[in-house]
Design a protein around this motif. Structure first.
Motif, PDB file in Angstrom:
ATOM      1  N   UNK B 485       8.264 -32.532 -29.107  1.00  6.37           N
ATOM      2  CA  UNK B 485       8.006 -32.988 -27.931  1.00  6.37           C
ATOM      3  C   UNK B 485       8.145 -31.579 -26.671  1.00  6.37           C
ATOM      4  N   UNK B 486       7.234 -31.519 -26.186  1.00  8.15           N
ATOM      5  CA  UNK B 486       7.374 -30.785 -24.790  1.00  8.15           C
ATOM      6  C   UNK B 486       8.657 -30.625 -24.726  1.00  8.15           C
ATOM      7  N   UNK B 487       9.630 -31.361 -23.916  1.00  4.12           N
ATOM      8  CA  UNK B 487      10.384 -31.267 -23.310  1.00  4.12           C
ATOM      9  C   UNK B 487      11.530 -31.265 -24.091  1.00  4.12           C
ATOM     10  N   UNK B 488      11.948 -31.309 -25.305  1.00  2.00           N
ATOM     11  CA  UNK B 488      13.097 -31.218 -25.609  1.00  2.00           C
ATOM     12  C   UNK B 488      13.435 -32.909 -26.885  1.00  2.00           C
ATOM     13  N   UNK B 489      13.142 -33.792 -25.724  1.00  4.94           N
ATOM     14  CA  UNK B 489      13.208 -34.738 -26.856  1.00  4.94           C
ATOM     15  C   UNK B 489      11.967 -36.013 -27.200  1.00  4.94           C
ATOM     16  N   UNK B 490      12.240 -36.300 -28.361  1.00  6.99           N
ATOM     17  CA  UNK B 490      10.720 -37.395 -28.389  1.00  6.99           C
ATOM     18  C   UNK B 490      11.026 -38.992 -27.349  1.00  6.99           C
ATOM     19  N   UNK B 491      12.234 -38.683 -26.942  1.00  8.76           N
ATOM     20  CA  UNK B 491      12.233 -40.143 -25.669  1.00  8.76           C
ATOM     21  C   UNK B 491      11.465 -40.025 -25.189  1.00  8.76           C
ATOM     22  N   UNK B 492      10.964 -38.546 -24.606  1.00 13.08           N
ATOM     23  CA  UNK B 492      10.602 -38.689 -22.976  1.00 13.08           C
ATOM     24  C   UNK B 492       9.537 -38.695 -23.281  1.00 13.08           C
ATOM     25  N   UNK B 493       8.280 -38.636 -24.279  1.00  5.50           N
ATOM     26  CA  UNK B 493       7.795 -38.303 -24.233  1.00  5.50           C
ATOM     27  C   UNK B 493       6.850 -39.895 -24.147  1.00  5.50           C
ATOM     28  N   UNK B 494       5.649 -39.702 -23.298  1.00  5.92           N
ATOM     29  CA  UNK B 494       5.193 -40.791 -22.584  1.00  5.92           C
ATOM     30  C   UNK B 494       4.274 -41.132 -23.972  1.00  5.92           C
ATOM     31  N   UNK B 495       4.385 -42.755 -24.493  1.00  2.00           N
ATOM     32  CA  UNK B 495       3.653 -42.806 -25.210  1.00  2.00           C
ATOM     33  C   UNK B 495       2.988 -44.063 -24.947  1.00  2.00           C
ATOM     34  N   UNK B 496       1.977 -43.441 -23.513  1.00  6.05           N
ATOM     35  CA  UNK B 496       0.720 -44.620 -23.727  1.00  6.05           C
ATOM     36  C   UNK B 496       0.880 -43.128 -22.354  1.00  6.05           C
TER      37      UNK B 496
END
Lengths: 514, 514
Positions: B485-496
C-alpha cells in the motif's frame, strides 16, 4: 370503536414548537467529591473561542447549552489549513448531567439497553457543510470528540445549535405573584421546564429514556399542565390513545407507543389502569369537556369493573409477588394496601363522574363498592395496635401504604393527619423512593391538613435536587444515595422526568396565598 | 470565462441510474495463507435464513452482495420476542475486500485519514421501521454487529438491499465477439465493472476513497469509456470542470472536488496538467465535437506554454525532489525523463489539435518545440552505452522512463521495440508499481510492435488480480507483495480504481481481431 379512539387521538397530534438555542460556554467535568455524583462543571472557555478554534484527531470539547433541552443538533463544519480531502469523523456524547459526559458509556453495565445512552459516531462527507443529525436528543452538555481529520487539514465549528422541540407553549404559563419566595420560584421554574421538555406529541415520561406515554406519568403531568401550559388537547389526545389501545381483556395498558403507529405495550398494572378513571376525572374537572367524558366513560367504568374482580371474598385486593401494581420503585415494598387504597381513590372519582353523568344504577353500585372496599381495608389492613395500615401476608408497614390510604380518605382528615404525623415520628423503614411517591406524600400531607409539613418535605426533596444542580427534575432521587438507580447505573436514569414535575402544581394550587 | 466553464459542466451533470441489489449469501472470512492477503471467503449460510434469524447483543453477520457495488443501504428492522422498548444500535462495516471485514479498523495506522474506512454505528429509534443510511458506500461485503438490544427483545432483518448508483449505462456496452477467449472476457468484464462503479456525477478515481476527479484517472477512464459506455457528455463535463477550476497561474490542477460546489484542489502536477491536452485530443478524436475543442483549446495551449517554461537552457525538464510530477507510486523513481517524455507526448497531441483547428502560428511553434525537446531528450537523457534513457542527476534507469519515451516516440518504432525488449531482458530494478504505470507499459509494448508481450503482461498483471479475487480492478497491485500500500495499510487501498480499468480498452481496441 377502539380504532376511532386512536383516530381521534391522531387528529389531536400537536404541531411542535421549535426554537434555536446556542451553546453558552465551554466546560470541563472535574472530579469533586462535594459535587452531585462526584462531578463538578467548570467553565473552561468562552463560546466565542470555539468559533475560531481548529480541531484535529484527539481534540475534544464540551459545550454547555445553558439549560436542559430536547431537540435536534445542527452543526456547520469547515476545514482550515487545507481543504478537507477526506470525511470528518466525529463522536458526539449528549448528557443531561455531568456524569454522562465524564463517565465512559463503554463501561455501562446497567439493566436497560445501552442504546438509551446518547452517543453517536458520525462521518461527514462534504466540507464546508451544515448538517442536522437525524435523531432527537435530550441534553444540556454535548461533548464532541474529533476522530478524524488527523493529517492535512483541521476542522472548525463556525456554527452549532439545537432546535428545541416541545408542544408546550411557554407563553401560556401564568407568572407567579411577586410575593412568592425565591426557593419556590426556583422549584416552580425547574418543574415547568421539566414538564415542557416532556411535552412532545404525547406527554412523554422522559425525553431521554423511554420517551413513552405512561399513564402514571400522564396523570401527574396533566395536573401540572392545568396550572401552567393548560393544554387540554394534549391530555385529551393521550386519554384517547389509552382508551383506543387497551389490552385484550379491556384493561388500559400501562404505556403506549406512538411510533411507527400508535400501539399499546403489553404491560398491565393494577394501579395504572385505574388511573384512567382519575385522569379522566381531573381532565373533566378542569375542562368541562362533556363530549370526551361521555365517550370515555365506558372505558373508565370498565377499568373499575376489571379492578373489582381482583378482590378476594373479604373485599381485599389479592396480593401477588409479581409486578402487578407499580406504586413506587422499591425492592421491598408490598403493594397490597396501596392497591386497595388506589382502588378506593379511583372509585370515588368514578362515582363523581357517574353522578355528573346522572347514571343512577352506576352511582348506586359504585357507592356500594366504595363502602365495601373501605370497610374491608379498615377491617383487614388497619392495625389498631400499631396505628398503621399493613400490607401483604408479612403485614408490612410502609410509607406508601399510609400515604395512599390517606389519599383514599378511608379515615377522616383528623385521623389521616395523625397517621401522617406518626409516619414522620417513626420514620418507617420502607420509605418513598421516587419523586412519583414523593408527589403522593406531599398531596397526602396537604389533604390531611399538614400543609407546612408538605412544604418542608417539598423543599427537602425537590429543593435539594435544585441545590444539587437539577435543570429539570429527575426520575430518581435519593438524597442519601445520589447515584441510586433502579436500573443498575445512574448514567441511564432520566434526569428530566414527567413524574417529577409536580412542584409547580403544588406551588400554584396550594402555596400562592400570602 | 472560468465561471462559464463550470456552468457548462454543471449543465452536463448526469442523472444517476439506480438499481436494487440484494445480498446473495452469508459468509465468513477465514484466515488462509493461500488466499489473497490471507483471507478466504467461506459461505456460512443462505440468505433465506437471515430473514428469519433473530439477533441480539454480540451477534453479527456478514452479507455478501455477490459483486462490487456503489450505493446506499436500506434495511428493515423488526423486533421479535417482545416489542422493541429501546433503540437498536448497530455497527456496520462495509468492505470492498475480505481484509476490511476481517481486520479491525481500530488498529488502523495508515497515512490517510481513518474516516475513509467505511464503518458506522447507527441508532434506530423506531421498530418496525425501514431505514436508508444517508451516506453512499462502496462494498461487496457488509458486516452487521448488534450492539443493542441485549435484553427484552431481539431484532430481525426482514429486508436489506443496496440501491446502486452509476452514470454508466450498461446497455451501451457492445457484447464481445464469441471468439474472445474466456480469460480476456473475464478481464474485460471486471474492467467494465470497475469503470461503471467509478462513473458517478464525474469520473471518480475510486468510489470508496478519494471519490474525486483526477485528470490522470480521467484520461484512462475516458479511453475505456469510448469502447464501452461511450458517454461523451461525462467526459465533456469533466474537461469543463478542469478548465473552469484552474490554479491561479492558469495550470490545470491535478484534481477537482464536486461538493459542496465545484472547486479545484491546490495540487499541481507537471504530467497531470499536460494530460488536459491529450484528454482533449482523445475526446475530439472520438466525438468530433468541434465546439468543445474550440472552447477548450486555449486552456490546452496554456498548459503547453506553462510546461515549456520548466525547461532548462538545454531543453530538459528541470528536476525537483518534491512531488512535481506523478508518473507512478514509487519511492525511488526519478521523474525527470518521464516528465520530458510526457511533454513530448502531449506536444504531439497539441500539434494535431492545432492542425485540426488550422492555427498556422501555433502549428509551427509546437512543431519546433517538439523537435527541440525531443532532440534534447536524445542528447542529454539517452545513454547510448547502456541503451537506456536516464533520469535525474543520479542518471537513474527506470522502467517508467523507457516506457514514456517509447510512448512519446522519441525514437522510431524499431528502436522502441528493442528498448522494450532490453527492459524485459534486464528487468530493471525501478519497476512499475501501479496499474496506472502498467497501463503505460502495455500501451508502449503495443505501440512499439510488441503486442504479444503486451497481452502476456496484461494477463500476468490484471489476469493475476482476477485470479486473486478482484471483482473490480485495484488501485495498487504488486504480485510480489499483495498487502502493498502506498498509504501504510492495505485496508485503505481502493479496490475499485479508475486507473485500473483499461484492460477493456486494450482488449476492445487491439485484441478483438481473430
Amino acid at each position: 370503536m377502539s380504532l376511532s379512539f386512536v383516530e381521534m387521538a391522531e387528529s389531536l397530534k400537536p404541531e411542535l414548537i421549535e426554537k434555536k438555542v446556542y451553546p453558552t460556554r465551554l466546560v470541563e467535568m472535574k472530579a469533586d467529591t462535594e459535587a452531585f455524583q462526584g462531578w463538578a462543571v467548570q467553565e473552561s472557555g468562552s463560546i466565542e473561542s470555539l468559533r475560531t478554534e481548529a480541531f484535529s484527531k484527539g481534540d475534544s470539547m464540551i459545550l454547555d447549552f445553558g439549560d436542559h433541552h430536547v431537540g435536534r443538533l445542527t452543526l456547520s463544519l469547515q476545514s482550515v489549513d487545507a481543504r478537507a480531502d477526506s470525511p470528518v469523523r466525529l463522536k458526539f456524547i449528549f448528557g443531561e448531567m455531568p456524569c454522562e459526559i465524564a463517565e465512559s458509556f463503554d463501561d455501562y453495565e446497567g439493566w436497560l439497553d445501552r442504546s438509551w445512552l446518547q452517543d453517536e459516531i458520525v462521518n461527514f462527507d462534504v466540507l464546508p457543510g451544515t448538517y442536522t443529525l437525524p435523531r432527537r436528543y435530550t441534553f444540556r452538555y454535548l461533548k464532541i470528540e474529533v476522530i478524524s481529520p488527523a493529517r492535512k487539514f483541521k476542522v472548525e465549528f463556525p456554527d452549532i445549535y439545537v432546535t428545541t422541540e416541545t408542544s408546550a407553549d411557554v407563553s401560556q404559563v401564568p407568572a407567579l405573584p411577586d410575593h412568592v419566595p425565591e426557593q419556590l420560584r426556583e422549584m416552580d421554574r425547574i418543574a415547568v421546564k421539566t414538564l415542557q421538555d416532556c411535552m412532545q406529541t404525547v406527554f412523554e415520561d422522559g425525553p431521554k429514556r423511554d420517551r413513552r406515554l405512561w399513564i402514571g406519568d400522564l396523570r401527574l403531568q396533566a395536573l401540572a399542565n392545568y396550572y401552567t401550559f393548560n393544554n387540554h388537547e394534549l391530555v385529551r389526545r393521550c386519554l384517547y390513545l389509552f382508551a383506543g389501545l387497551r389490552l385484550e381483556g379491556g384493561q388500559v395498558g400501562a404505556c403506549v407507543y406512538e411510533k411507527p403507529e400508535p400501539a399499546g405495550d403489553d404491560i398491565y398494572l393494577y394501579d395504572y389502569s385505574l388511573f384512567f378513571v382519575s385522569t379522566l376525572y381531573d381532565y373533566y374537572s378542569v375542562s368541562e369537556d362533556r363530549e370526551t367524558l361521555v365517550r370515555l366513560w365506558p372505558v373508565a367504568l370498565e377499568q373499575i369493573e376489571i379492578s373489582l374482580r381482583r378482590l378476594d371474598e373479604r373485599g381485599i385486593v389479592k396480593d401477588d409477588p409479581s409486578w402487578y401494581c407499580f406504586t413506587d420503585w422499591h425492592e421491598k415494598l408490598n403493594k397490597q394496601a396501596s392497591a386497595q387504597a388506589i382502588l378506593i381513590y379511583c372509585l370515588k372519582r368514578g362515582l363523581a363522574l357517574a353522578v355528573e353523568l346522572e347514571l343512577e344504577t352506576e352511582t348506586v353500585a359504585i357507592r356500594d363498592h366504595i363502602e365495601r372496599v373501605s370497610d374491608a381495608a379498615l377491617a383487614h389492613l388497619w392495625d389498631q395496635r400499631q396505628g398503621y395500615f399493613v400490607s401483604g401476608t408479612e403485614r408490612q408497614v410502609s410509607w406508601a401504604s399510609q400515604v395512599w390510604m390517606a389519599l383514599a380518605e378511608v379515615m377522616d382528615t383528623q385521623a389521616n393527619g395523625a397517621l401522617m404525623d406518626r409516619l414522620f415520628d417513626d420514620n418507617l423503614e420502607v420509605r418513598p423512593m421516587t419523586p412519583y411517591m414523593y408527589h403522593h406524600l406531599i398531596e397526602a400531607l396537604i389533604s390531611s391538613g399538614r400543609k407546612d409539613k408538605a412544604l418542608e418535605q417539598m423543599k427537602a426533596y425537590w429543593g435539594q435536587m435544585a441545590s444539587d444542580g437539577a435543570d429539570t427534575f429527575w426520575e430518581v432521587y435519593n438524597p442519601e444515595d445520589k447515584k441510586n438507580s433502579p436500573y443498575g447505573s445512574n448514567l441511564i436514569n432520566s434526569y428530566c422526568h414527567a413524574w417529577s414535575c409536580t412542584p409547580t402544581y403544588f406551588i400554584r394550587k396550594y402555596f400562592l396565598q400570602t
